[in-house]
Motif scaffolding. Sequence first.
Motif, mmCIF file in Angstrom:
data_model
loop_
_atom_site.group_PDB
_atom_site.id
_atom_site.type_symbol
_atom_site.label_atom_id
_atom_site.label_comp_id
_atom_site.label_asym_id
_atom_site.label_seq_id
_atom_site.Cartn_x
_atom_site.Cartn_y
_atom_site.Cartn_z
ATOM 1 N N GLU A 1 2.099 3.091 -7.564
ATOM 2 C CA GLU A 1 1.842 4.517 -7.343
ATOM 3 C C GLU A 1 3.019 5.354 -7.837
ATOM 4 N N THR A 2 4.248 4.877 -7.566
ATOM 5 C CA THR A 2 5.441 5.569 -8.040
ATOM 6 C C THR A 2 5.469 5.619 -9.559
ATOM 7 N N LEU A 3 5.206 4.487 -10.201
ATOM 8 C CA LEU A 3 5.224 4.414 -11.664
ATOM 9 C C LEU A 3 4.169 5.334 -12.274
ATOM 10 N N ASP A 4 2.991 5.365 -11.662
ATOM 11 C CA ASP A 4 1.923 6.248 -12.167
ATOM 12 C C ASP A 4 2.328 7.716 -12.079
ATOM 13 N N THR A 5 3.015 8.081 -10.985
ATOM 14 C CA THR A 5 3.459 9.460 -10.819
ATOM 15 C C THR A 5 4.486 9.837 -11.880
ATOM 16 N N VAL A 6 5.376 8.920 -12.189
ATOM 17 C CA VAL A 6 6.364 9.165 -13.236
ATOM 18 C C VAL A 6 5.666 9.393 -14.575
ATOM 19 N N LEU A 7 4.703 8.545 -14.897
ATOM 20 C CA LEU A 7 3.974 8.680 -16.160
ATOM 21 C C LEU A 7 3.248 10.020 -16.241
ATOM 22 N N GLN A 8 2.632 10.422 -15.147
ATOM 23 C CA GLN A 8 1.876 11.672 -15.145
ATOM 24 C C GLN A 8 2.798 12.874 -15.327
ATOM 25 N N HIS A 9 3.922 12.895 -14.601
ATOM 26 C CA HIS A 9 4.783 14.075 -14.667
ATOM 27 C C HIS A 9 5.507 14.167 -16.014
ATOM 28 N N THR A 10 5.806 13.057 -16.614
ATOM 29 C CA THR A 10 6.453 13.096 -17.933
ATOM 30 C C THR A 10 5.443 13.238 -19.066
ATOM 31 N N GLN A 11 4.172 13.382 -18.701
ATOM 32 C CA GLN A 11 3.090 13.574 -19.680
ATOM 33 C C GLN A 11 2.993 12.393 -20.649
ATOM 34 N N LYS B 1 0.797 -1.220 0.000
ATOM 35 C CA LYS B 1 0.000 0.000 0.000
ATOM 36 C C LYS B 1 0.836 1.279 0.000
ATOM 37 N N THR B 2 2.116 1.148 0.363
ATOM 38 C CA THR B 2 2.885 2.347 0.606
ATOM 39 C C THR B 2 3.800 2.681 -0.545
ATOM 40 N N SER B 3 3.787 3.942 -0.929
ATOM 41 C CA SER B 3 4.752 4.484 -1.884
ATOM 42 C C SER B 3 5.578 5.513 -1.155
ATOM 43 N N PHE B 4 6.812 5.693 -1.582
ATOM 44 C CA PHE B 4 7.666 6.656 -0.898
ATOM 45 C C PHE B 4 7.215 8.079 -1.139
ATOM 46 N N SER B 5 6.260 8.279 -2.027
ATOM 47 C CA SER B 5 5.729 9.631 -2.206
ATOM 48 C C SER B 5 4.964 10.080 -0.971
ATOM 49 N N SER B 6 4.588 9.139 -0.112
ATOM 50 C CA SER B 6 3.942 9.473 1.157
ATOM 51 C C SER B 6 4.850 9.049 2.307
ATOM 52 N N SER C 1 16.997 7.817 -0.046
ATOM 53 C CA SER C 1 16.451 6.689 -0.785
ATOM 54 C C SER C 1 16.742 6.836 -2.274
ATOM 55 N N PRO C 2 16.549 5.753 -3.047
ATOM 56 C CA PRO C 2 16.587 5.909 -4.505
ATOM 57 C C PRO C 2 15.412 6.750 -4.973
ATOM 58 N N SER C 3 15.542 7.295 -6.180
ATOM 59 C CA SER C 3 14.510 8.199 -6.672
ATOM 60 C C SER C 3 14.563 8.262 -8.190
ATOM 61 N N PHE C 4 13.398 8.365 -8.805
ATOM 62 C CA PHE C 4 13.352 8.750 -10.210
ATOM 63 C C PHE C 4 13.457 10.265 -10.266
ATOM 64 N N TYR C 5 14.344 10.743 -11.119
ATOM 65 C CA TYR C 5 14.465 12.173 -11.373
ATOM 66 C C TYR C 5 14.006 12.369 -12.815
ATOM 67 N N ILE C 6 12.879 13.050 -12.995
ATOM 68 C CA ILE C 6 12.211 13.047 -14.297
ATOM 69 C C ILE C 6 11.807 14.452 -14.711
ATOM 70 N N SER C 7 11.726 14.647 -16.023
ATOM 71 C CA SER C 7 11.291 15.931 -16.563
ATOM 72 C C SER C 7 10.562 15.678 -17.879
ATOM 73 N N PRO C 8 9.500 16.447 -18.145
ATOM 74 C CA PRO C 8 8.803 16.300 -19.425
ATOM 75 C C PRO C 8 9.579 16.913 -20.587
ATOM 76 N N SER C 9 10.746 17.501 -20.308
ATOM 77 C CA SER C 9 11.543 18.141 -21.345
ATOM 78 C C SER C 9 13.009 17.771 -21.168
ATOM 79 N N THR C 10 13.722 17.686 -22.287
ATOM 80 C CA THR C 10 15.178 17.521 -22.221
ATOM 81 C C THR C 10 15.886 18.747 -22.791
ATOM 82 N N HIS C 11 15.162 19.809 -23.002
ATOM 83 C CA HIS C 11 15.782 21.027 -23.510
ATOM 84 C C HIS C 11 16.641 21.645 -22.405
#
Length: 742
Positions: free
Chosen positions: A465-475, A28-33, A433-443
């Motif tokens: 939950e972590t994977l869904d957050t990555v998908l949302q932020h990278t559009q 149930k737990t994601s590190f986002s919380s 902790s480990p972390s995805f560092y993500i951006s919708p742009s590479t400019h």
Amino acid sequence: MLPCARAPTMSSLILRRWIPVSTFSPSKTSFSSAAARASYYERTIEHLKIGRHTRVIFQGFTGRQATANAKESIEWGTRIVGGVTPGRDGEHLGLPVLPSVRAAKDHLKPDATGIYVAAHQAAAAIEEAIEAEIPLIVAVAEHIPLHDILRIHSMLNTQGKSRLVGANAPGIISAIGRCRIGFQPLPTFAPGHVGIVAKSGTLSYETVASVTRAGLGQSLCIGMGGDVVAGTNFVDALKVFEHDSDTEGIILVGEIGGRAEEEAAEWIKEYKRRSSNPKPIAALVGGILAPPGRVMGHAGAWVGPGENSAEKKYRILQDAGAVMVDHPSHFGQVMKDLLAKSGRNVQKIQNSASASAASGSQRRSYHTSARRPRPTPASRLGATPFQKRGLHLNSAQAADLLSQHGITVGAEPLSTAEPSRLISLTIDRSARSPSFYISPSTHPKDMHARARHIPFSYNTGPTQETLDTVLQHTQLSAAPADAVSAVVQLLRSLWSLYTTHEAITLSTHVSLAPSTKQGAGSSPIQVTSPSLSFDDAAFRSCKRHADLHALRDTSPSAIDAAELAAERHGIVYIKLPGANNAGTNQTHSIGTLVNGAGLAMNTVDALSLPSAGTSGSSGSHVAANFLDTGGKATSETVARSFELLLGDPRVAVIFVNIFGGLTLCDMIARGVLLAFEELGLEERGVPVVVRLRGTREKEGQAVIAQSGKRVWAFDGFDEAVAKCKELARERSGGTVGDERHC
């Protein structure tokens, strides 16, 4: 002997008995919380308040270093009640030796443990202390593999019994309570009322000495340590100092890498808002001139994805209300003035122990950096998007390794119609902790501005939950189903590679494949621009992943030959850019030899500041290099360091700046004389300026004074720097004076 800790599989982690099921549910737990879990560990901050009451054990008690340290600490007043050596049961130094930490906990009732074992044994020793619920765990070893530390923090984050200081830290010491758990140079300390927290050991010693010479003394000194992930950070220490009745003033010593200084600044602003008479705070940040893309001695001294430069941290702390200094030797007078301005009774705060312990004060007046121009920061001289440390694979090697994990790397897309996203797997130092560092742009203009960290537990790996957050932020969440599935598989594959090979940062660019390129068997996404780096401590300390680290490119095009030679002697040597900084008329002519990464960084920074004797048409003479001999330098190490410096034709003067902790000043002095004999310094005409402070400083200064060599010796940093620049100007003009100062 404890075995070399090995990163376990994810399934074995989940089954470890130390995960409290009642408070942590992987399903149930994601590190986002993570705040709820982090609060458990935050409860342990109170264990940092050590003193005469603190019952201390040593792990690795019967070892040579632990024995010597224990004798010193006991004589000083530390309440050491025994120790642990696996498989042994008896006595050592007249104190009990137990075969396990659990047995020591039951029989000796310790409040704290100092871990004095080598890096390859340290992780297992820390885990044993956590499982035994020892309240305070102090780990001094450096080069503990990063993934071992991440696993340890996944344990700490799910409990509220044990607090970790370190690793790669000098430890923690209460001068008032005469309790030392670490290897700090005891003659430098005096009971008093200034609390100090620092990343760097040598910079903390300089700070302590300055405060002692000012007659203020110290209440509690906490070594945060220079590792990528620290068990105790600046905010943890500040919370202790705020409520500590013995602490009247606070000093914070930071450096490049991570966000700890920025988080401290946020805390300082809030503290000043809620307090009617806040305790004065002074600070320093080392590494302003650290060249981009380099690791500056400490494992954590590198700017990671989305992290700010040392210059930016400096300004953030200044804006928060901390009074900034340019060198730790100035902290004493600065703090004395700040205490007086705050309305506190400085005369009462000063204590006789501090005054009698002082071995002479700096003769020049102090300068805060608000009064002195800042050097041109490395961040303005051209930055790279990611710092490199450990093993960094070239693009062909990276593509090959990714293909072994089911990730196909393509060529850069010719069309910019489909946006490219940054997907990087790295470390969030704040979340530990480990972390995805993500951006919708590479400019380059907006990639980091739009990026965010998505941390998650090392125990479980990324949850849905972590994977869904990555998908949302990278559009990408609204992309076609097959593309979404491919991105999720990419994220999982990166995590598998990350843990299997003990990576630091895995970075890729991802875009949707053009519809014209899609067909039977083709991927709906394109993966490009791979950049992969791995932890060299896992190989150097534990000999893990030898096949991967055998890929390291040591050709002259990949690494400077002098820097590679330095590695073989345990020296970190980085040649600084040779071109003059635009508009500054700086000449890189001063070779620096320093013990300790933080002090070496600050020495480079401080040499670039204007000081006495710098005016003139020849311009400003500044550091030619960063050189850290390490905390356990020998005479041979010093001689080899001189050899490296003399290999740079720009070097006109050599500046030896030593503050001894583990390093003995008389040993350094003998190393200087060895270099004179072996390398013919007299014949070469290269003058040497030496500053020796700390452990056995008088003996070291006597060795220099009696040598008859062409060496200038100083106590004060400002005087030594002024002499370096004077000699550099004279050499550039063709003359050097014969005067010696000892």
